[in-house]
Design an enzyme around this catalytic site. Structure first.
Site, PDB file in Angstrom:
ATOM      1  N   HIS A  97      21.045  82.110  49.134  1.00 51.32           N
ATOM      2  CA  HIS A  97      20.008  82.501  50.090  1.00 51.32           C
ATOM      3  C   HIS A  97      18.796  83.105  49.403  1.00 51.32           C
ATOM      4  O   HIS A  97      17.727  83.278  50.017  1.00 51.32           O
ATOM      5  CB  HIS A  97      20.579  83.512  51.096  1.00 51.32           C
ATOM      6  CG  HIS A  97      20.133  83.271  52.504  1.00 51.32           C
ATOM      7  ND1 HIS A  97      18.820  83.048  52.845  1.00 51.32           N
ATOM      8  CD2 HIS A  97      20.824  83.207  53.671  1.00 51.32           C
ATOM      9  CE1 HIS A  97      18.713  82.871  54.139  1.00 51.32           C
ATOM     10  NE2 HIS A  97      19.921  82.957  54.679  1.00 51.32           N
ATOM     11  N   ASP A 122      16.346  79.269  52.527  1.00 48.98           N
ATOM     12  CA  ASP A 122      16.889  79.801  53.771  1.00 48.98           C
ATOM     13  C   ASP A 122      17.768  78.764  54.465  1.00 48.98           C
ATOM     14  O   ASP A 122      17.931  77.633  54.002  1.00 48.98           O
ATOM     15  CB  ASP A 122      15.753  80.241  54.692  1.00 48.98           C
ATOM     16  CG  ASP A 122      14.943  81.370  54.081  1.00 48.98           C
ATOM     17  OD1 ASP A 122      15.566  82.253  53.442  1.00 48.98           O
ATOM     18  OD2 ASP A 122      13.707  81.369  54.239  1.00 48.98           O
TER      19      ASP A 122
END
Length: 391
Positions: free
Chosen positions: A364, A368
Site C-alpha cells: 500500500h 492504493d
C-alpha cells in the site's frame, strides 16, 4: 593419497554452506559421480558428487553444520588408507602412551580389561603404574559404566515421555523465515481477491495442447496462461511492476517474473528475466525448466535474483483464496487457487462454468486499492478472453 571434498561456492555472495544430509557413512564405498551429500546455502540446495572412486575415510562436517566455502567436509581414498591429520593424532597418542611409566604386568592387565592407560594413576616409584593400580581402577570403571547406563536409560525414558520432535533449521528455512518477517515488518501489505471465469480458457488449453506437445514437446498449463496474463497486465499497469526503496518508488520497464516453486524442505523463487519478450510457448518452457532445476537443487545464484513481480500457485493443494506474502522488495504477488466447476449464468441461461480464484497482495506504500484492483481486473479480463494471451 586421500581426496579432499570441499564445500563449493554456489554464488559470489555465499559466505556459508550447510550439509543437509549425508548419503554415505564412513567406511562406505562410492563411485565417481555418485551423490554423497546434500548441501544448501540460502535458497539453493544441491547434491555433492564424489570426485573419485573409493571409500569414505572421514567426515569432517556433521549434518546441520554450516562452514565457509572451501572447507574440507570429507575425505575419500583407499579402504585401508588413513587421513594424514588423523595419522598424526594417532602417532601423538601412541607416543604419549609409550611415555607412560607402567609395569609389564600392569600393561598386560590393562590391555586385557580395555583400560585406557592414560586414565590410570600410578602410585609406584616415579608415578609408575603397578598391578595394584590397575586392580583399583577396575571397580571404579564398572561403577562408571553402571552410572552411564542409568543416565542413558533415564534419557531414553524422558525421550519417550516427551513426544516433541526437535529438528535444527537448515540454511534455506532460516533464509525464508528471515525474508518473510522482513516482508511483513517493512511493508504495508493488503490482499484483495477476485474470481475469473476460465471456461473458455480451459477449452482453449485443451485445443492447443495437442499441437503444443507435438510441435514443442511442451504441455500448456493454467499457470502458463496466468503468468502470461499477469505479464500483459503489468505492462498495462506499470505501477504494480514496482518496488519501494529508501522512500522512493522504483518502476520497472521490463518484467522479471518470479515463479514460486515448492520444495520438499522449503521454497525457491526462480526468476524469468525479460518475461515480456517471451511467447506463451517460450514462457511455458521457461517455467517448467526453472521448476525442474529448483526441485533438483540446480538453480544458480543469479537465477533467483532480480524479480519485479511474483506468481505463486497453491491450486494443487485444493486452496481457493489465500494471502500471499510479498517477496521483498516487490510491490505485488499474485496467488492462484484451485479451479472448480459451478453453475453460472450466460445470457440468462444457467450452465456449467469453471472458476479460478485469484489473490493479489500489494504494498500500500506503492499504490492504493483502486489501481491494484484495476490490475487484478485486467488479469481477469485476459483470462476470460484467453485469445489475448496468444496475440
Amino acid at each position: 593419497m586421500a581426496v579432499e571434498v570441499v564445500m563449493p561456492k554456489l554464488g559470489m555472495s555465499m559466505k556459508e554452506g550447510t550439509v543437509s544430509v549425508w548419503n554415505k557413512e564412513v567406511g562406505e564405498t562410492v563411485n565417481k559421480g555418485e551423490s554423497i551429500a546434500s548441501i544448501n546455502s540460502e535458497k539453493i540446495e544441491m547434491e555433492i558428487e564424489s570426485p573419485a572412486e573409493g571409500t569414505i575415510l572421514d567426515i569432517k562436517v556433521s549434518e546441520g553444520e554450516g562452514v565457509p566455502p572451501g572447507t574440507v567436509i570429507c575425505y575419500i581414498g583407499e579402504g585401508n588408507e588413513q587421513v594424514e591429520e588423523k595419522k598424526e593424532r594417532d602417532i601423538q597418542s601412541k607416543s604419549k602412551k609409550e611415555r607412560k611409566k607402567i609395569s609389564p604386568v600392569a600393561r598386560k592387565m590393562a590391555n586385557s580389561a580395555n583400560l585406557d592407560i592414560d586414565t590410570l594413576v600410578g602410585t609406584g616409584p616415579g608415578g609408575r603404574i603397578t598391578k595394584e593400580d590397575v586392580l583399583h581402577a577396575l571397580p571404579e570403571r564398572e561403577e562408571k559404566k553402571q552410572e552411564e547406563k542409568k543416565q542413558e536409560e533415564k534419557k531414553q525414558e524422558e525421550k519417550k515421555q516427551n513426544e516433541t520432535e526437535h529438528q535444527p533449521i537448515n540454511m534455506m528455512r532460516k533464509t525464508i523465515a528471515s525474508r518473510m518477517m522482513e516482508s511483513l515488518q517493512t511493508s504495508a501489505q493488503l490482499t484483495i481477491t477476485l474470481k475469473a471465469d476460465v471456461t473458455q480458457l480451459t477449452n482453449l488449453q485443451q485445443q492447443l495442447n495437442e499441437t503444443a506437445i507435438a510441435r514443442y514437446d511442451t504441455k500448456l498449463t493454467i499457470t502458463d496462461f496466468v503468468a502470461k496474463a499477469a505479464i500483459l497486465s503489468l505492462l498495462e499497469h506499470p505501477a504494480m511492476n514496482s518496488q519501494y526503496h529508501n522512500g522512493v518508488v522504483e518502476t520497472f520497464e521490463n518484467v522479471h517474473l518470479g515463479i514460486a516453486a515448492a520444495l520438499d524442505n522449503g521454497l525457491a523463487v526462480p526468476v524469468i528475466q525479460h518475461a515480456e519478450r517471451l511467447t506463451l510457448i517460450e514462457l511455458a518452457k521457461s517455467i517448467k525448466l526453472y521448476g525442474q532445476k529448483a526441485r533438483e537443487g540446480k538453480l544458480l545464484h543469479d537465477e533467483i535474483q532480480g524479480s519485479t513481480f511474483t506468481l505463486t500457485n497453491l491450486g494443487a493443494y485444493g486452496v481457493e483464496h489465500f494471502t500471499p506474502i510479498l517477496n521483498p522488495p516487490e510491490a505485488g504477488i499474485l496467488g492462484v487457487g484451485t479451479m472448480y466447476d459451478t453453475p453460472v449464468y450466460r445470457e440468462d441461461e444457467l450452465c456449467k462454468g469453471t472458476i479460478l480464484p485469484l489473490s493479489l497482495t500489494f504494498d500500500h506504500r506503492v499504490l492504493d486499492g483502486a489501481p491494484a484492483s484495476a490490475f487484478l481486473s485486467t488479469v481477469k479480463a485476459h483470462l476470460e478472453e484467453p485469445i489475448s494471451t496468444l496475440l
